[in-house]
Design a protein around this motif. Structure first.
Motif, PDB file in Angstrom:
ATOM      1  N   TYR A 237       0.850  -1.200   0.000  1.00  0.00           N
ATOM      2  CA  TYR A 237       0.000   0.000   0.000  1.00  0.00           C
ATOM      3  C   TYR A 237       0.887   1.252   0.000  1.00  0.00           C
ATOM      4  CZ  TYR A 237      -3.849   3.005   1.883  1.00  0.00           C
ATOM      5  OH  TYR A 237      -4.802   3.971   2.103  1.00  0.00           O
ATOM      6  N   ASP A 238       1.965   1.154   0.746  1.00  0.00           N
ATOM      7  CA  ASP A 238       2.913   2.268   0.863  1.00  0.00           C
ATOM      8  C   ASP A 238       3.770   2.414  -0.406  1.00  0.00           C
ATOM      9  OD1 ASP A 238       5.216   3.776   1.392  1.00  0.00           O
ATOM     10  OD2 ASP A 238       6.025   2.355   2.845  1.00  0.00           O
ATOM     11  N   THR A 239       4.561   1.380  -0.725  1.00  0.00           N
ATOM     12  CA  THR A 239       5.579   1.555  -1.783  1.00  0.00           C
ATOM     13  C   THR A 239       4.992   1.701  -3.185  1.00  0.00           C
ATOM     14  OG1 THR A 239       5.877  -0.841  -1.955  1.00  0.00           O
ATOM     15  CG2 THR A 239       7.371   0.328  -0.480  1.00  0.00           C
ATOM     16  N   SER A 240       3.770   1.221  -3.385  1.00  0.00           N
ATOM     17  CA  SER A 240       3.132   1.372  -4.699  1.00  0.00           C
ATOM     18  C   SER A 240       2.479   2.754  -4.822  1.00  0.00           C
ATOM     19  CB  SER A 240       2.041   0.317  -4.853  1.00  0.00           C
ATOM     20  OG  SER A 240       1.072   0.539  -3.832  1.00  0.00           O
ATOM     21  N   ASN A 241       2.489   3.496  -3.713  1.00  0.00           N
ATOM     22  CA  ASN A 241       1.822   4.817  -3.648  1.00  0.00           C
ATOM     23  C   ASN A 241       0.305   4.748  -3.777  1.00  0.00           C
ATOM     24  OD1 ASN A 241       4.193   6.263  -3.272  1.00  0.00           O
ATOM     25  ND2 ASN A 241       4.584   6.345  -5.476  1.00  0.00           N
ATOM     26  N   HIS A 242      -0.255   3.571  -3.640  1.00  0.00           N
ATOM     27  CA  HIS A 242      -1.724   3.459  -3.727  1.00  0.00           C
ATOM     28  C   HIS A 242      -2.390   4.335  -2.655  1.00  0.00           C
ATOM     29  CE1 HIS A 242      -1.435  -0.845  -5.695  1.00  0.00           C
ATOM     30  NE2 HIS A 242      -0.916   0.110  -6.433  1.00  0.00           N
ATOM     31  N   TYR A 243      -1.705   4.496  -1.520  1.00  0.00           N
ATOM     32  CA  TYR A 243      -2.298   5.271  -0.411  1.00  0.00           C
ATOM     33  C   TYR A 243      -2.507   6.739  -0.779  1.00  0.00           C
ATOM     34  CZ  TYR A 243       2.220   7.446   0.667  1.00  0.00           C
ATOM     35  OH  TYR A 243       3.379   8.171   0.606  1.00  0.00           O
ATOM     36  N   GLN A 244      -1.779   7.181  -1.800  1.00  0.00           N
ATOM     37  CA  GLN A 244      -1.928   8.588  -2.201  1.00  0.00           C
ATOM     38  C   GLN A 244      -3.240   8.826  -2.954  1.00  0.00           C
ATOM     39  OE1 GLN A 244       1.614   9.746  -4.280  1.00  0.00           O
ATOM     40  NE2 GLN A 244       2.922   9.354  -2.517  1.00  0.00           N
ATOM     41  N   VAL A 245      -3.802   7.771  -3.492  1.00  0.00           N
ATOM     42  CA  VAL A 245      -5.049   7.897  -4.253  1.00  0.00           C
ATOM     43  C   VAL A 245      -6.217   7.243  -3.520  1.00  0.00           C
ATOM     44  CG1 VAL A 245      -5.857   7.908  -6.624  1.00  0.00           C
ATOM     45  CG2 VAL A 245      -3.503   7.246  -6.170  1.00  0.00           C
ATOM     46  N   ALA A 246      -5.980   6.047  -2.990  1.00  0.00           N
ATOM     47  CA  ALA A 246      -7.026   5.340  -2.243  1.00  0.00           C
ATOM     48  C   ALA A 246      -6.775   5.640  -0.771  1.00  0.00           C
ATOM     49  CB  ALA A 246      -6.934   3.848  -2.517  1.00  0.00           C
ATOM     50  N   LYS A 247      -7.433   6.676  -0.276  1.00  0.00           N
ATOM     51  CA  LYS A 247      -7.017   7.252   1.002  1.00  0.00           C
ATOM     52  C   LYS A 247      -7.719   6.697   2.238  1.00  0.00           C
ATOM     53  CE  LYS A 247      -5.243  11.400  -1.096  1.00  0.00           C
ATOM     54  NZ  LYS A 247      -5.486  12.772  -1.471  1.00  0.00           N
ATOM     55  N   THR A 248      -8.530   5.660   2.047  1.00  0.00           N
ATOM     56  CA  THR A 248      -9.136   5.003   3.209  1.00  0.00           C
ATOM     57  C   THR A 248      -8.788   3.525   3.187  1.00  0.00           C
ATOM     58  OG1 THR A 248     -10.997   6.521   3.188  1.00  0.00           O
ATOM     59  CG2 THR A 248     -11.308   4.474   4.390  1.00  0.00           C
ATOM     60  N   ILE A 249      -8.295   3.032   4.306  1.00  0.00           N
ATOM     61  CA  ILE A 249      -7.988   1.598   4.403  1.00  0.00           C
ATOM     62  C   ILE A 249      -8.768   1.020   5.576  1.00  0.00           C
ATOM     63  CG2 ILE A 249      -5.862   2.039   5.774  1.00  0.00           C
ATOM     64  CD1 ILE A 249      -4.649  -0.481   4.364  1.00  0.00           C
ATOM     65  N   ILE A 250      -9.375  -0.139   5.347  1.00  0.00           N
ATOM     66  CA  ILE A 250     -10.126  -0.792   6.422  1.00  0.00           C
ATOM     67  C   ILE A 250      -9.409  -2.097   6.784  1.00  0.00           C
ATOM     68  CG2 ILE A 250     -11.803  -1.852   4.794  1.00  0.00           C
ATOM     69  CD1 ILE A 250     -13.910  -1.314   7.119  1.00  0.00           C
ATOM     70  N   LEU A 251      -9.060  -2.229   8.045  1.00  0.00           N
ATOM     71  CA  LEU A 251      -8.165  -3.317   8.462  1.00  0.00           C
ATOM     72  C   LEU A 251      -8.921  -4.623   8.726  1.00  0.00           C
ATOM     73  CD1 LEU A 251      -5.784  -1.254  10.770  1.00  0.00           C
ATOM     74  CD2 LEU A 251      -5.575  -1.760   8.323  1.00  0.00           C
ATOM     75  N   ASP A 252      -9.407  -5.226   7.654  1.00  0.00           N
ATOM     76  CA  ASP A 252     -10.175  -6.469   7.824  1.00  0.00           C
ATOM     77  C   ASP A 252      -9.276  -7.703   7.756  1.00  0.00           C
ATOM     78  OD1 ASP A 252      -9.871  -6.067   4.908  1.00  0.00           O
ATOM     79  OD2 ASP A 252     -10.919  -7.994   4.879  1.00  0.00           O
ATOM     80  N   GLY A 253      -8.066  -7.544   7.238  1.00  0.00           N
ATOM     81  CA  GLY A 253      -7.108  -8.665   7.178  1.00  0.00           C
ATOM     82  C   GLY A 253      -7.678  -9.925   6.550  1.00  0.00           C
ATOM     83  N   HIS A 254      -8.344  -9.764   5.389  1.00  0.00           N
ATOM     84  CA  HIS A 254      -9.067 -10.916   4.825  1.00  0.00           C
ATOM     85  C   HIS A 254      -8.188 -12.072   4.373  1.00  0.00           C
ATOM     86  CE1 HIS A 254      -8.476  -7.846   1.716  1.00  0.00           C
ATOM     87  NE2 HIS A 254      -8.231  -8.846   0.908  1.00  0.00           N
TER      88      HIS A 254
END
Ligand code: GTR
Length: 348
Positions: A237-254
């Motif tokens: 999520y960090d190194t791909s920079n996805h967090y810069q666009v998809a700014k909400t993460i839900i910690l479901d650990g599926h």
């Protein structure tokens, strides 16, 4: 340009002559993965020297790449430099699916890939894409390091690949450009997944629509809105920079989808027993190092992403998530019975 017959002949004979000189010196042939053994004139048998490539999708400082490099270093040490493995990070040799195909052919000798895409090539590995089958990291690693875990890795040989080791990959969570405060928000979203049939069913069970695509395409697809969401662990999520666009993460650990370090069976079959042992030992020894790197990096990634202002939603009760995806487990219980039983056994 068309080459005249005579000119071609001259080049061919020059190359052949050079080849003879090289072989006569017992020189190292690099880049091809083929051995450059000692010349025929030598009486004592000379051990083959190899240079191999290892394909890695992540950047140079990512914990899987660090594991690859440790593995390569150990192989070098154990073979006194006779086997050199060059690590190619950042998907320089292609996206995972294409790399796996090349590994099957022996065109790329080594790779580290997720067991997610591998499941399309070796069915049994699809078990790792089933949701919530591991309680936590301890449970997962107890299974991976058991005889049953090893058996699963060894099963890769039926698909022209030799599994060498599992690497850590933590847990995967959903993240989106849209609000994602509860399981209800997942409904209707277009979510990128690693291509395999279990993932498609998993997303459908959550009432969302699955869009399989290569990892390298996810950032721009999120950016342009081709997809709403994706799912991965903290470091990706960090190194791909996805967090810069998809700014909400839900910690479901599926899912906990382990990484796999492997070598082409084509390459493997050419190696001496001594070299095979050196490679297997090096892979096994690199695991603890990779797991240490993983732990540290996972924490660093989480801190960085949180500091960047991402909305992190904790999941207090997993039950609704587990209930929603139960049909997926039911559908695959028969197909993965042996592996699921072994995973259950590792819980005790
Ligand atoms: C990462 C994994 C990669 C790749 C990626 C993906 O967690 O380390 O090998 O499979 O996920 O989602 O494609």
């Amino acid at each position: 340009m068309k080459m005249k017959g005579k000119a071609l002949l001259t080049i061919v004979s020059t190359v052949m002559a050079a080849g003879v000189v090289l072989a006569g010196c017992g020189g190292t042939q690099s880049g091809t993965g083929t051995p450059a053994a000692g010349g025929a004139a030598k009486t004592e048998e000379k051990k083959a020297t190899y240079t191999f490539r290892l394909a890695e999708t992540h950047p140079p400082d990512y914990p899987t790449t660090m594991g690859d490099k440790k593995f390569a270093e150990l192989v070098g040490q154990k073979t006194n430099g006779r086997i050199k493995i060059d690590v190619f990070p950042s998907a320089q040799l292609g996206e995972e699916k294409a790399v796996i195909e090349q590994v099957q052919l022996g065109a790329i000798e080594f790779t580290r890939v997720s067991s997610g895409p591998l499941a399309e090539f070796n069915k049994a590995l699809g078990v790792f894409s089933l949701p919530y089958i591991f309680d936590n990291e301890q449970h997962e690693w107890k299974f991976l390091q058991s005889a049953d875990g090893t058996k699963l890795l060894d099963g890769l040989s039926a698909s022209k690949m030799i599994g060498l080791a599992y690497y850590d990959s933590g847990a995967r969570h959903f993240y989106s450009r849209k609000p994602l405060n509860s399981i209800a928000d997942v409904k209707g979203q277009k979510i990128r997944v690693i291509q395999n049939k279990v993932n498609i069913d998993l997303i459908s069970a959550l009432g969302a629509s699955a869009t399989p695509m290569p990892y390298g395409d996810v950032f721009s697809s999120l950016q342009t809105g081709v997809i709403d969401a994706a799912e991965n662990n903290w470091p990706s999520y960090d190194t791909s920079n996805h967090y810069q666009v998809a700014k909400t993460i839900i910690l479901d650990g599926h899912q906990r989808v382990p990484e796999v370090l492997m070598v082409s069976k084509v390459t493997w079959d050419k190696l001496s027993d001594e070299d095979k042992k050196a490679i297997k030992d090096a892979a096994a020894e690199s695991v603890s190092y990779q797991r240490e790197q993983w732990k540290a990096f996972e924490k660093k990634s989480e801190d960085k992403v949180r500091a960047a202002g991402v909305t992190v939603v904790e999941v207090k009760d997993l039950k609704p998530w587990q209930d929603a995806v139960k049909p997926v487990i039911d559908k695959y219980r028969g197909e993965f019975k042996e592996q699921l039983d072994a995973i259950d056994k590792a819980r005790k």
